[in-house]
Design a protein around this motif. Structure first.
Motif, PDB file in Angstrom:
ATOM      1  N   THR A 100       0.841  -1.145  -0.050  1.00  0.00           N
ATOM      2  CA  THR A 100      -0.025   0.092   0.092  1.00  0.00           C
ATOM      3  C   THR A 100       0.944   1.244  -0.038  1.00  0.00           C
ATOM      4  O   THR A 100       2.095   1.231   0.134  1.00  0.00           O
ATOM      5  CB  THR A 100      -0.837   0.178   1.222  1.00  0.00           C
ATOM      6  OG1 THR A 100       0.010   0.100   2.321  1.00  0.00           O
ATOM      7  CG2 THR A 100      -1.929  -1.181   1.336  1.00  0.00           C
ATOM      8  N   ASP A 101       0.258   2.291  -0.051  1.00  0.00           N
ATOM      9  CA  ASP A 101       0.817   3.672  -0.049  1.00  0.00           C
ATOM     10  C   ASP A 101       1.999   3.750  -0.975  1.00  0.00           C
ATOM     11  O   ASP A 101       3.203   4.387  -0.731  1.00  0.00           O
ATOM     12  CB  ASP A 101       1.260   3.835   1.275  1.00  0.00           C
ATOM     13  CG  ASP A 101       0.120   4.227   2.260  1.00  0.00           C
ATOM     14  OD1 ASP A 101      -1.014   4.420   1.673  1.00  0.00           O
ATOM     15  OD2 ASP A 101       0.511   3.638   3.471  1.00  0.00           O
ATOM     16  N   LEU A 102       2.083   2.957  -2.363  1.00  0.00           N
ATOM     17  CA  LEU A 102       3.056   2.928  -3.076  1.00  0.00           C
ATOM     18  C   LEU A 102       3.432   4.356  -3.706  1.00  0.00           C
ATOM     19  O   LEU A 102       2.488   5.193  -4.222  1.00  0.00           O
ATOM     20  CB  LEU A 102       2.657   2.125  -4.246  1.00  0.00           C
ATOM     21  CG  LEU A 102       3.161   0.470  -3.896  1.00  0.00           C
ATOM     22  CD1 LEU A 102       2.959  -0.277  -5.283  1.00  0.00           C
ATOM     23  CD2 LEU A 102       4.485   0.372  -3.703  1.00  0.00           C
ATOM     24  N   GLN A 103       4.618   4.821  -3.985  1.00  0.00           N
ATOM     25  CA  GLN A 103       5.076   6.011  -4.678  1.00  0.00           C
ATOM     26  C   GLN A 103       6.259   5.490  -5.465  1.00  0.00           C
ATOM     27  O   GLN A 103       7.048   4.746  -5.017  1.00  0.00           O
ATOM     28  CB  GLN A 103       5.571   6.940  -3.645  1.00  0.00           C
ATOM     29  CG  GLN A 103       4.152   7.551  -2.855  1.00  0.00           C
ATOM     30  CD  GLN A 103       4.651   8.561  -1.986  1.00  0.00           C
ATOM     31  OE1 GLN A 103       5.860   9.141  -1.926  1.00  0.00           O
ATOM     32  NE2 GLN A 103       3.568   9.247  -1.285  1.00  0.00           N
ATOM     33  N   GLY A 104       6.215   6.108  -6.509  1.00  0.00           N
ATOM     34  CA  GLY A 104       7.338   5.750  -7.585  1.00  0.00           C
ATOM     35  C   GLY A 104       7.233   4.750  -8.519  1.00  0.00           C
ATOM     36  O   GLY A 104       8.216   4.479  -9.246  1.00  0.00           O
ATOM     37  N   VAL A 105       5.930   4.221  -8.718  1.00  0.00           N
ATOM     38  CA  VAL A 105       5.568   3.191  -9.732  1.00  0.00           C
ATOM     39  C   VAL A 105       4.585   3.643 -10.466  1.00  0.00           C
ATOM     40  O   VAL A 105       3.612   4.253  -9.880  1.00  0.00           O
ATOM     41  CB  VAL A 105       5.461   1.845  -9.224  1.00  0.00           C
ATOM     42  CG1 VAL A 105       5.279   0.777 -10.260  1.00  0.00           C
ATOM     43  CG2 VAL A 105       6.501   1.316  -8.436  1.00  0.00           C
ATOM     44  N   SER A 106       4.489   4.069 -11.687  1.00  0.00           N
ATOM     45  CA  SER A 106       3.467   4.469 -12.597  1.00  0.00           C
ATOM     46  C   SER A 106       3.205   3.290 -13.723  1.00  0.00           C
ATOM     47  O   SER A 106       3.989   2.845 -14.320  1.00  0.00           O
ATOM     48  CB  SER A 106       3.420   5.687 -13.004  1.00  0.00           C
ATOM     49  OG  SER A 106       4.666   6.166 -13.553  1.00  0.00           O
ATOM     50  N   VAL A 107       1.928   3.401 -14.414  1.00  0.00           N
ATOM     51  CA  VAL A 107       1.529   2.734 -15.614  1.00  0.00           C
ATOM     52  C   VAL A 107       1.038   3.853 -16.522  1.00  0.00           C
ATOM     53  O   VAL A 107       0.215   4.502 -16.233  1.00  0.00           O
ATOM     54  CB  VAL A 107       0.567   1.357 -15.079  1.00  0.00           C
ATOM     55  CG1 VAL A 107      -0.722   2.075 -14.577  1.00  0.00           C
ATOM     56  CG2 VAL A 107       0.370   0.651 -16.334  1.00  0.00           C
ATOM     57  N   LYS A 108       1.323   3.593 -17.948  1.00  0.00           N
ATOM     58  CA  LYS A 108       0.790   4.308 -18.802  1.00  0.00           C
ATOM     59  C   LYS A 108      -0.370   3.622 -19.258  1.00  0.00           C
ATOM     60  O   LYS A 108      -0.610   2.437 -19.929  1.00  0.00           O
ATOM     61  CB  LYS A 108       1.538   4.428 -19.873  1.00  0.00           C
ATOM     62  CG  LYS A 108       1.329   5.358 -21.122  1.00  0.00           C
ATOM     63  CD  LYS A 108       2.228   5.754 -22.050  1.00  0.00           C
ATOM     64  CE  LYS A 108       1.897   7.012 -22.889  1.00  0.00           C
ATOM     65  NZ  LYS A 108       3.101   7.347 -23.914  1.00  0.00           N
ATOM     66  N   VAL A 109      -1.693   4.348 -19.334  1.00  0.00           N
ATOM     67  CA  VAL A 109      -2.861   3.866 -19.932  1.00  0.00           C
ATOM     68  C   VAL A 109      -3.440   5.017 -20.648  1.00  0.00           C
ATOM     69  O   VAL A 109      -3.583   6.314 -20.511  1.00  0.00           O
ATOM     70  CB  VAL A 109      -4.051   3.902 -18.450  1.00  0.00           C
ATOM     71  CG1 VAL A 109      -5.326   3.523 -19.137  1.00  0.00           C
ATOM     72  CG2 VAL A 109      -3.625   2.927 -17.455  1.00  0.00           C
ATOM     73  N   LEU A 110      -3.403   4.503 -22.071  1.00  0.00           N
ATOM     74  CA  LEU A 110      -3.823   5.391 -23.165  1.00  0.00           C
ATOM     75  C   LEU A 110      -2.612   6.230 -23.354  1.00  0.00           C
ATOM     76  O   LEU A 110      -1.496   6.142 -23.574  1.00  0.00           O
ATOM     77  CB  LEU A 110      -5.224   6.087 -22.965  1.00  0.00           C
ATOM     78  CG  LEU A 110      -6.299   5.020 -23.224  1.00  0.00           C
ATOM     79  CD1 LEU A 110      -7.707   5.598 -23.051  1.00  0.00           C
ATOM     80  CD2 LEU A 110      -6.328   4.039 -24.092  1.00  0.00           C
ATOM     81  N   PHE A 111      -2.957   7.519 -22.894  1.00  0.00           N
ATOM     82  CA  PHE A 111      -1.807   8.674 -23.090  1.00  0.00           C
ATOM     83  C   PHE A 111      -1.610   9.192 -21.516  1.00  0.00           C
ATOM     84  O   PHE A 111      -0.634  10.196 -21.560  1.00  0.00           O
ATOM     85  CB  PHE A 111      -2.504  10.007 -23.859  1.00  0.00           C
ATOM     86  CG  PHE A 111      -2.876   9.489 -25.301  1.00  0.00           C
ATOM     87  CD1 PHE A 111      -1.988   8.994 -26.124  1.00  0.00           C
ATOM     88  CD2 PHE A 111      -4.289   9.269 -25.788  1.00  0.00           C
ATOM     89  CE1 PHE A 111      -2.452   8.456 -27.491  1.00  0.00           C
ATOM     90  CE2 PHE A 111      -4.676   8.939 -26.843  1.00  0.00           C
ATOM     91  CZ  PHE A 111      -3.634   8.527 -27.832  1.00  0.00           C
ATOM     92  N   PHE A 112      -2.016   8.716 -20.626  1.00  0.00           N
ATOM     93  CA  PHE A 112      -1.835   9.209 -19.409  1.00  0.00           C
ATOM     94  C   PHE A 112      -1.080   8.083 -18.424  1.00  0.00           C
ATOM     95  O   PHE A 112      -1.119   7.079 -18.492  1.00  0.00           O
ATOM     96  CB  PHE A 112      -3.069   9.386 -18.542  1.00  0.00           C
ATOM     97  CG  PHE A 112      -4.080  10.209 -19.355  1.00  0.00           C
ATOM     98  CD1 PHE A 112      -3.913  11.700 -19.271  1.00  0.00           C
ATOM     99  CD2 PHE A 112      -5.063   9.816 -19.969  1.00  0.00           C
ATOM    100  CE1 PHE A 112      -4.708  12.566 -20.140  1.00  0.00           C
ATOM    101  CE2 PHE A 112      -5.985  10.761 -20.803  1.00  0.00           C
ATOM    102  CZ  PHE A 112      -5.718  11.924 -20.822  1.00  0.00           C
TER     103      PHE A 112
END
Length: 176
Positions: A100-112
């Motif tokens: 939980t409370d993750l920071q520093g990981v992201s995923v690209k969904v469409l253009f965002f």
């Protein structure tokens, strides 16, 4: 040196080595396994991590030079439709089957780019949540660690590069 002193010296050295091995800190990937997570939710290149066993608070630090592009982030595509981005510092809280409370990981969904804020293990599936939406993936997709820049397809990329280099050489020779 007397034989009994050699034996004593060997015994002391063996005991010291055993004590050092017992107190050796597990890798970040081994620490994940202790909470029932597969190693592949982190890319290759974790150079340091901290874990507070009392609170579950953790940080993981990636080698910035492992990004493949010389940047401060690790980015790659998976399954042809998702791109993942890891900052060099990842933080959150961990307990068995739950990040939980993750920071520093992201995923690209469409253009965002959306931050992955939570990962939950349900049997043989991992649920990744970005807050308003989530997606499930089989745990078998995370048994190996992806590599920054090429993800899980690094061998395919190397094969294409080698084939391209071979083809270029053949064309060059054929031109003479």
């Amino acid at each position: 040196m007397l034989p009994h002193r050699r034996l004593l010296l060997l015994a002391v050295a063996a005991a010291a080595a055993a004590g050092a091995a017992a107190s050796a800190k597990p890798t970040a990937y081994e620490a994940l396994a202790g909470f029932d997570f597969p190693p592949g939710i982190l890319p290759k290149g974790v150079v340091a991590y901290t874990l507070n066993n009392a609170t579950g608070a953790f940080t993981a630090t990636l080698d910035a030079s492992a990004s493949g592009a010389g940047s401060s982030v690790c980015e790659f595509s998976i399954q042809g439709s998702y791109s993942l981005r890891y900052q060099t510092k990842i933080t959150g809280k961990i307990k068995p089957d739950h990040l939980t409370d993750l920071q520093g990981v992201s995923v690209k969904v469409l253009f965002f780019w959306l931050n992955i804020i939570e990962v939950t293990r349900h049997g043989d599936n991992l649920e990744f949540s970005v807050g308003i939406a989530s997606a499930d993936f089989g745990i078998e997709n995370f048994l190996e660690c992806p590599t920054c820049g090429c993800g899980f397809n690094c061998n395919d990329l190397l094969m294409l590069q080698k084939q391209g280099a071979t083809t270029a050489k053949l064309r060059l020779r054929g031109a003479f």
